[in-house]
Scaffold this active site. Structure first.
Site: not given
Ligand code: NDP
Length: 283
Positions: A53, A97, A120
């Site tokens: 990412k 994460q 997200d």
């Protein structure tokens, strides 16, 4: 029939050109888009995901910050970091994460992220907005799957879409996006009897289960579009999806490979959400 390939790497490359252009415009106005990625602990797969990412950000001209903390970090410390990033004007997207160590309540952490920076798309505000059809961040994986359908000119309107899996991060938002696009949607899960009965009627199948090669050729309608979200390992440790690719490609009209399908699209849509957040912030 041999299915045509939906190449997630090629589509990602194409979308990332647009992302880089939009990032450059923002940067020229003094609003370089910024993504903060928080990793807690030493989960090997998570370390690979966050590295990818951060690398993708750099390649597309986005500013990124990787904060890696030991597994001993407390929930209070993590919440405090999220709050600091919520107020950091250089940061337009915050990604924590998952999974987090068991002593940290992941739900509480996600709910602490400002909905304005929830790139997200996991915050309840984002999920609720999706449910009622309001604009907000879409979870990256389903968003990427919708882009793939658009890329191959598959308009879900009037089609029967079957989503296998009902998680909050993939299955449910995938079903909502397909519904918004006017598909007739069936959601299947572990308690669905006779899964094949449903999948055989589908014009579009999205497999998001986490069980290798569980969707076989006899479960697919000839010509269907098959999107494989699954990421599993086969007996040789090789990455594979939920779809028996070699069998299903002989029946389907279109199919995504694993690797090189949905995976790269997920990262690309994360960048897109960060750009959209920065553009919104810049007015
Ligand atoms: P979850 O484990 O949260 O959800 C799996 C879903 O599959 C559940 O809803 C479960 O049903 C359902 N399921 C399990 N067994 C069956 C079965 N035999 N028949 C029908 N449904 C079944 O997983 P995620 O949604 O987080 O992820 C799914 C897969 O996608 C994983 O392989 C994951 O690694 C991958 N993934 C890939 C991404 C990418 O970028 N390519 C991003 C995110 C995930 P129930 O609810 O009843 O338990």
């Amino acid at each position: 029939m041999t299915a045509k390939l939906i190449d997630g790497n090629a589509l990602s490359k194409h979308i990332r050109i647009e992302i880089a252009q939009r990032a450059a415009v923002l940067a020229s106005r003094g609003h370089t888009p910024g993504l903060a990625v928080i990793l807690v602990g030493e989960n090997a797969a998570s370390q690979v995901y966050v590295r990818n990412k951060v690398k993708a950000c750099h390649e597309s001209g986005l500013h990124s910050v990787l904060e890696h903390y030991p597994a001993t970090m407390t929930e209070a410390e993590l919440l405090e970091r999220v709050e600091v990033l919520n107020h950091d004007p250089a940061i337009h997207g915050i990604l924590v994460q998952l999974p987090l160590p068991p002593h940290i309540d992941g739900h509480r952490v996600i709910e602490t992220i400002s909905p304005k920076k929830d790139v997200d798309g996991f915050h309840m505000a984002s999920a609720g907005a999706l449910m009622v059809g309001q604009p907000a961040f879409k979870p990256c994986t389903p968003y990427g799957c919708m882009k793939m359908l658009e890329w191959i000119d598959c308009n879900p309107k009037g089609k029967h879409a079957v989503v296998i899996g009902r998680s909050n991060i993939v299955g449910k938002p995938m079903a909502m996006l397909l519904l918004q696009a006017h598909a007739t949607v069936t959601i299947c899960h572990s308690a669905t009897p006779d899964l094949a009965h449903h999948t055989r009627q589908a014009d579009i199948v999205v497999a998001a289960v986490g069980k290798r090669k569980m969707l076989t050729a006899d479960m697919v309608k000839p010509g269907a579009v098959v999107i494989d979200v699954g990421m599993n390992r086969d007996d040789h440790g090789k990455l594979c999806g939920d779809v028996d690719y070699d069998g299903v490609r002989k029946v389907a009209g279109w199919i995504t490979p694993v690797p090189g399908g949905v995976g790269p699209m997920t990262i690309t849509m994360l960048l897109m959400n960060t750009i959209e957040s920065a553009e919104h912030g810049a007015g």
